[in-house]
Design an enzyme around this catalytic site. Structure first.
Site, PDB file in Angstrom:
ATOM      1  N   LYS A  78       0.633   4.758   6.666  1.00 54.94           N
ATOM      2  CA  LYS A  78       0.086   5.573   5.579  1.00 54.94           C
ATOM      3  C   LYS A  78       0.691   6.974   5.665  1.00 54.94           C
ATOM      4  O   LYS A  78       1.347   7.337   6.622  1.00 54.94           O
ATOM      5  CB  LYS A  78      -1.441   5.699   5.693  1.00 54.94           C
ATOM      6  CG  LYS A  78      -2.205   4.401   5.789  1.00 54.94           C
ATOM      7  CD  LYS A  78      -2.174   3.600   4.530  1.00 54.94           C
ATOM      8  CE  LYS A  78      -2.927   2.279   4.730  1.00 54.94           C
ATOM      9  NZ  LYS A  78      -2.573   1.302   3.753  1.00 54.94           N
TER      10      LYS A  78
ATOM     11  N   SER B 157       0.796  -1.233   0.000  1.00 53.50           N
ATOM     12  CA  SER B 157       0.000   0.000   0.000  1.00 53.50           C
ATOM     13  C   SER B 157       0.827   1.281   0.000  1.00 53.50           C
ATOM     14  O   SER B 157       0.311   2.343  -0.327  1.00 53.50           O
ATOM     15  CB  SER B 157      -0.959   0.025   1.187  1.00 53.50           C
ATOM     16  OG  SER B 157      -0.260   0.245   2.398  1.00 53.50           O
TER      17      SER B 157
END
Length: 183
Positions: free
Chosen positions: A82, A39
């Site tokens: 993230k 990701s």
């Protein structure tokens, strides 16, 4: 015999101090983190090891562009990594395959490719940050209800640098496009 006991006691004391110091560092200062999944590609890759700073957010709020580790809302034992895109009060929108923050289109040369799905507009609530993975089309992030905006108290810390593998080592930079945004 007394010398052997003294030496053994010294070893045990040294070991106990080392364990206490290691626990203090892991709990309050810094921690190792293993990247799992794709990701955050192309910025971070599966299997890389990072050092996460756990002190900074005790003294200031996260800044746009920083890479953070946080507890997944449905299972806080799981940790996600993230990039902070939105700060409290920011309006986030994805349209025409481009990220817009407070109406400003962001040229993102650090991501894996343009986003396929539109999103927003969405206003980031107070006390939270809005996060995206750099591999936007393969990332479970704030666009999805099971993650949503991340409360400050769920933040484990700020990813500082990659230390493994050594060939990929280095500090994790804030992209210029995000650093330039003024509040």
């Amino acid at each position: 015999m007394a010398q052997v006991k003294s030496e053994l006691r010294e070893y045990v004391e040294s070991f106990a101090i080392a364990i206490a110091l290691a626990l203090f560092i892991i709990l309050f200062v810094a921690q190792s983190f293993l990247v799992q999944g794709s990701s955050m590609e192309p910025s971070l890759y599966d299997g890389e090891r990072l050092l996460v700073d756990k002190i900074t957010y005790r003294f200031r709020e996260p800044r746009r562009g920083e890479v953070v580790v946080f507890g997944y809302p449905k299972d806080p034992r799981r940790k996600f990594i993230k990039r902070v895109i939105g700060l409290p009060g920011d309006v986030i929108e994805i349209r025409d395959r481009t990220l817009h923050v407070n109406g400003i289109p962001i040229v993102e040369d650090y991501i894996r490719g343009p986003m396929y799905q539109p999103f927003g507009p969405y206003t980031v609530p107070e006390g939270t940050v809005w996060v995206l993975g750099d591999n936007r089309n393969n990332s479970e992030d704030s666009r999805f209800a099971d993650v949503g905006p991340v409360p400050f108290e769920r933040l484990v810390g700020r990813a500082l640098f990659v230390y493994w593998p050594p060939s990929k080592g280095g500090f994790i930079e804030v992209p210029a496009a995000l650093a330039e945004l003024e509040r």
